[in-house]
Scaffold this active site. Structure first.
Site, PDB file in Angstrom:
ATOM      1  N   ALA A 139     -19.514   2.984  -3.173  1.00  0.00           N
ATOM      2  CA  ALA A 139     -20.716   2.885  -3.995  1.00  0.00           C
ATOM      3  C   ALA A 139     -21.963   2.635  -3.168  1.00  0.00           C
ATOM      4  O   ALA A 139     -23.075   3.001  -3.580  1.00  0.00           O
ATOM      5  CB  ALA A 139     -20.553   1.774  -5.032  1.00  0.00           C
ATOM      6  N   LEU A 140     -21.806   2.016  -1.984  1.00  0.00           N
ATOM      7  CA  LEU A 140     -22.959   1.696  -1.149  1.00  0.00           C
ATOM      8  C   LEU A 140     -23.294   2.785  -0.129  1.00  0.00           C
ATOM      9  O   LEU A 140     -24.219   2.631   0.657  1.00  0.00           O
ATOM     10  CB  LEU A 140     -22.725   0.367  -0.420  1.00  0.00           C
ATOM     11  CG  LEU A 140     -22.855  -0.891  -1.278  1.00  0.00           C
ATOM     12  CD1 LEU A 140     -22.402  -2.123  -0.510  1.00  0.00           C
ATOM     13  CD2 LEU A 140     -24.296  -1.058  -1.758  1.00  0.00           C
ATOM     14  N   THR A 141     -22.552   3.870  -0.139  1.00  0.00           N
ATOM     15  CA  THR A 141     -22.797   4.930   0.841  1.00  0.00           C
ATOM     16  C   THR A 141     -23.938   5.855   0.437  1.00  0.00           C
ATOM     17  O   THR A 141     -24.447   6.613   1.265  1.00  0.00           O
ATOM     18  CB  THR A 141     -21.546   5.797   1.039  1.00  0.00           C
ATOM     19  OG1 THR A 141     -21.270   6.511  -0.186  1.00  0.00           O
ATOM     20  CG2 THR A 141     -20.338   4.934   1.407  1.00  0.00           C
ATOM     21  N   GLY A 142     -24.328   5.809  -0.839  1.00  0.00           N
ATOM     22  CA  GLY A 142     -25.341   6.744  -1.335  1.00  0.00           C
ATOM     23  C   GLY A 142     -24.745   8.055  -1.793  1.00  0.00           C
ATOM     24  O   GLY A 142     -25.460   8.940  -2.270  1.00  0.00           O
TER      25      GLY A 142
ATOM     26  N   ALA B 181     -18.084  -1.238  -0.867  1.00  0.00           N
ATOM     27  CA  ALA B 181     -17.901  -1.225  -2.323  1.00  0.00           C
ATOM     28  C   ALA B 181     -17.235   0.068  -2.780  1.00  0.00           C
ATOM     29  O   ALA B 181     -17.680   0.721  -3.727  1.00  0.00           O
ATOM     30  CB  ALA B 181     -19.228  -1.448  -3.031  1.00  0.00           C
ATOM     31  N   GLN B 182     -16.164   0.415  -2.083  1.00  0.00           N
ATOM     32  CA  GLN B 182     -15.376   1.603  -2.415  1.00  0.00           C
ATOM     33  C   GLN B 182     -16.229   2.868  -2.489  1.00  0.00           C
ATOM     34  O   GLN B 182     -15.993   3.754  -3.291  1.00  0.00           O
ATOM     35  CB  GLN B 182     -14.622   1.387  -3.737  1.00  0.00           C
ATOM     36  CG  GLN B 182     -13.678   0.192  -3.677  1.00  0.00           C
ATOM     37  CD  GLN B 182     -12.908   0.004  -4.945  1.00  0.00           C
ATOM     38  OE1 GLN B 182     -12.581   0.953  -5.652  1.00  0.00           O
ATOM     39  NE2 GLN B 182     -12.571  -1.226  -5.256  1.00  0.00           N
TER      40      GLN B 182
ATOM     41  N   TYR C 211       0.856  -1.187   0.000  1.00  0.00           N
ATOM     42  CA  TYR C 211       0.000   0.000   0.000  1.00  0.00           C
ATOM     43  C   TYR C 211       0.892   1.237   0.000  1.00  0.00           C
ATOM     44  O   TYR C 211       1.757   1.392   0.861  1.00  0.00           O
ATOM     45  CB  TYR C 211      -0.903   0.038   1.232  1.00  0.00           C
ATOM     46  CG  TYR C 211      -1.969  -1.042   1.274  1.00  0.00           C
ATOM     47  CD1 TYR C 211      -2.270  -1.800   0.156  1.00  0.00           C
ATOM     48  CD2 TYR C 211      -2.677  -1.288   2.443  1.00  0.00           C
ATOM     49  CE1 TYR C 211      -3.248  -2.786   0.204  1.00  0.00           C
ATOM     50  CE2 TYR C 211      -3.661  -2.263   2.502  1.00  0.00           C
ATOM     51  CZ  TYR C 211      -3.938  -3.021   1.376  1.00  0.00           C
ATOM     52  OH  TYR C 211      -4.903  -3.985   1.445  1.00  0.00           O
TER      53      TYR C 211
ATOM     54  N   PRO D  17     -15.839  -3.273   2.040  1.00  0.00           N
ATOM     55  CA  PRO D  17     -17.170  -3.603   2.572  1.00  0.00           C
ATOM     56  C   PRO D  17     -18.261  -2.616   2.185  1.00  0.00           C
ATOM     57  O   PRO D  17     -19.441  -2.950   2.277  1.00  0.00           O
ATOM     58  CB  PRO D  17     -16.940  -3.601   4.085  1.00  0.00           C
ATOM     59  CG  PRO D  17     -15.840  -2.621   4.289  1.00  0.00           C
ATOM     60  CD  PRO D  17     -14.930  -2.813   3.105  1.00  0.00           C
TER      61      PRO D  17
END
Length: 382
Positions: free
Chosen positions: A274-277, A271-272, A113, A269
Site C-alpha cells: 500500500a505504501l509503494t504508490g 504495508a503489503q 508459510y 514494512p
C-alpha cells in the site's frame, strides 16, 4: 483487544500466512555493487557497504539493515492470487538470487508459510532450503543468514515441542542449524515452556540466536528475563511496523526493545504494497488485501503517498525505498519486505546506503498520523 477462542487460534495458526492484517554474512569483496534495472533507473549504481551491519540484539549474530521476507513463497492462502505455479517459483528463486547479488543475505521464513493445508501450496522453508542448495552449487562458501519461526499451535505443549518443531524446520531447510529461531506468536498457554525451548535450542547448538514475534511489551520483558537467567540474550521481536502502522511506538514495544537491547524486526514494512504508490483508489490490490486497503483507505492515503514520492525524487529514490529507509532511520529496526521477484529485491536494496533527514522522518510520521491505521494481527494483543 480481540478475543480469540482456542479453536479460533488453531484455525488462525494454520493459516497465519493469511492473517497479517494488519545477518548478514557478506561474501568477498567487502563491497558489492548492485546496478539498478531499467525499472528503477533513479536508483543509479548502488553500492552497499557490506561491513555496515547491525548486531541482532545482545547476540553475536550480525545482519544487514534490511532483510527479505519469504511469507509469499509457496503461499496460496493469501498471496499469489491463491495459486502457486512454476512461473511464481522461478520468480521467487530470482528474488532470492538477486537479494544475494545485491548484498542482502538475511532471509526470514516460518514453518506455517505455504501451509500444507492450503491447496497447491509449497512450504516456504522447503523452497528457501532448495534455493540455498542450488545457489551453493555455483557459489560455494557463500553465507546465507536464515531465520524461521515456531508456531504456537494449541496442541503444542512445553519446551520439547519447540525442539521437535525446530528439527522439522531444519529438515525442510536442509540445514543443521539456523541463525535465528523465533516464536511466531504467543500461545494461549505454555509460553514459559516455549521460552525454555528457545534456550534449549541455543544450548544444543541448533540455533545461533533466538527471538519472539508479535510479543507485547509485558511478554517481551518476561521472555527477556527468563532467557537472561540462563545467560542467553533475547535477540529480537518481530512485529508489524510501518509508516502507517506504528503500534510498536504506541504500545511500548519499540521503547522496550531499545531499552533492553532487543532488535525490532519489522514485518509488513511497506504495508503489503500500500505504501509503494502502486495502488490507487481505482486500482486497489487484489485478493484479501483489497478488503484491507480499500478504495476509501487508499483515497485517504494519497496525500502521504504524494509527499513520499516528492521526497524520494530529491534523493533519486522510489517511494518503496523511502518508506523502508524511514524504518531504518528509527534505529534498532530491521525491515523485512517480502520479495516475490528479482525486480522487487533489487528495489529493496536501494533503501540502503543513504538516510532521510530527521526533519523528513518527522514530517512523514506527522502526515501518517492523520491516517487511521488498519487492524493489526490479533495475536499482538494476546
Amino acid at each position: 483487544n480481540l478475543p480469540l477462542s482456542s479453536k479460533g487460534i488453531s484455525s488462525m495458526a494454520m493459516n497465519v500466512s493469511s492473517a497479517c492484517f494488519l545477518v548478514f554474512s557478506c561474501k568477498k569483496p567487502n563491497r558489492i555493487i548492485a546496478v539498478a534495472s531499467e525499472d528503477f533507473a533513479t536508483t543509479a549504481a548502488l553500492k552497499i557497504d557490506t561491513e555496515d551491519k547491525l548486531k541482532l540484539g545482545g547476540s553475536e549474530l550480525k545482519v544487514t539493515k534490511l532483510g527479505i521476507g519469504a511469507w509469499s513463497w509457496g503461499d496460496t492462502s493469501y498471496w499469489n492470487n491463491f495459486q502457486w505455479d512454476d512461473q511464481k517459483l522461478k520468480a521467487a528463486k530470482a528474488a532470492f538470487n538477486k537479494s544475494l547479488d545485491c548484498g542482502i543475505t538475511f532471509f526470514d521464513t516460518a514453518e506455517v508459510y505455504g501451509s500444507p493445508l492450503a491447496l497447491g501450496a509449497e512450504n516456504s522453508e522447503t523452497l528457501l532450503g532448495r534455493f540455498i542448495k542450488e545457489r551453493e552449487n555455483d557459489n560455494p562458501g557463500e553465507e546465507v543468514v536464515v531465520a524461521t519461526k515456531f508456531a504456537a499451535l494449541t496442541w503444542r505443549f512445553g519446551r520439547q515441542s519447540v525442539i521437535s518443531a525446530l528439527k522439522d524446520s531444519l529438515n525442510r531447510l536442509g540445514l543443521s542449524s539456523v541463525d535465528l529461531y523465533q516464536l511466531h506468536w504467543p500461545g494461549i498457554w505454555g509460553n514459559e515452556g516455549y521460552i525454555d525451548g528457545l534456550g534449549d535450542a541455543v544450548e544444543q547448538g541448533l540455533v545461533k540466536a533466538v527471538g519472539v514475534s508479535n510479543y507485547s511489551e509485558k511478554r517481551l520483558r518476561d521472555a527477556y528475563e527468563r532467557l537472561k537467567k540462563r545467560g542467553i540474550p533475547l535477540a529480537s521481536n518481530q512485529v508489524n511496523y510501518s509508516l502507517i502502522y506504528r503500534l510498536p511506538e504506541q504500545n511500548g514495544v519499540k521503547a522496550a526493545c531499545d531499552e533492553l537491547g532487543v532488535t525490532l524486526i519489522a514485518y509488513c514494512p511497506i504495508a503489503q504494497g500500500a505504501l509503494t504508490g502502486k495502488y490507487k483508489p481505482e486500482n486497489p490490490p487484489s485478493g484479501p488485501r483489497g478488503q484491507i486497503y480499500t478504495p476509501e483507505f487508499l483515497t485517504k492515503l494519497q496525500p502521504l503517498l504524494i509527499r513520499i514520492k516528492e521526497i524520494g525524487g530529491n534523493y533519486g529514490k522510489t517511494p518503496t525505498q523511502v518508506v523502508l529507509n524511514w524504518l531504518i532511520a528509527q534505529e534498532n529496526v530491521v525491515p523485512i519486505p517480502g520479495a516475490k521477484n528479482a525486480a522487487q529485491a533489487e528495489e529493496f536494496a536501494g533503501a540502503l546506503g543513504w538516510r532521510l533527514s530527521n526533519e523528513e522522518v518527522d514530517e512523514l510520521r506527522s502526515l501518517a498520523s492523520e491516517i487511521s491505521p488498519v487492524i493489526g494481527f490479533p495475536v499482538e494483543k494476546l
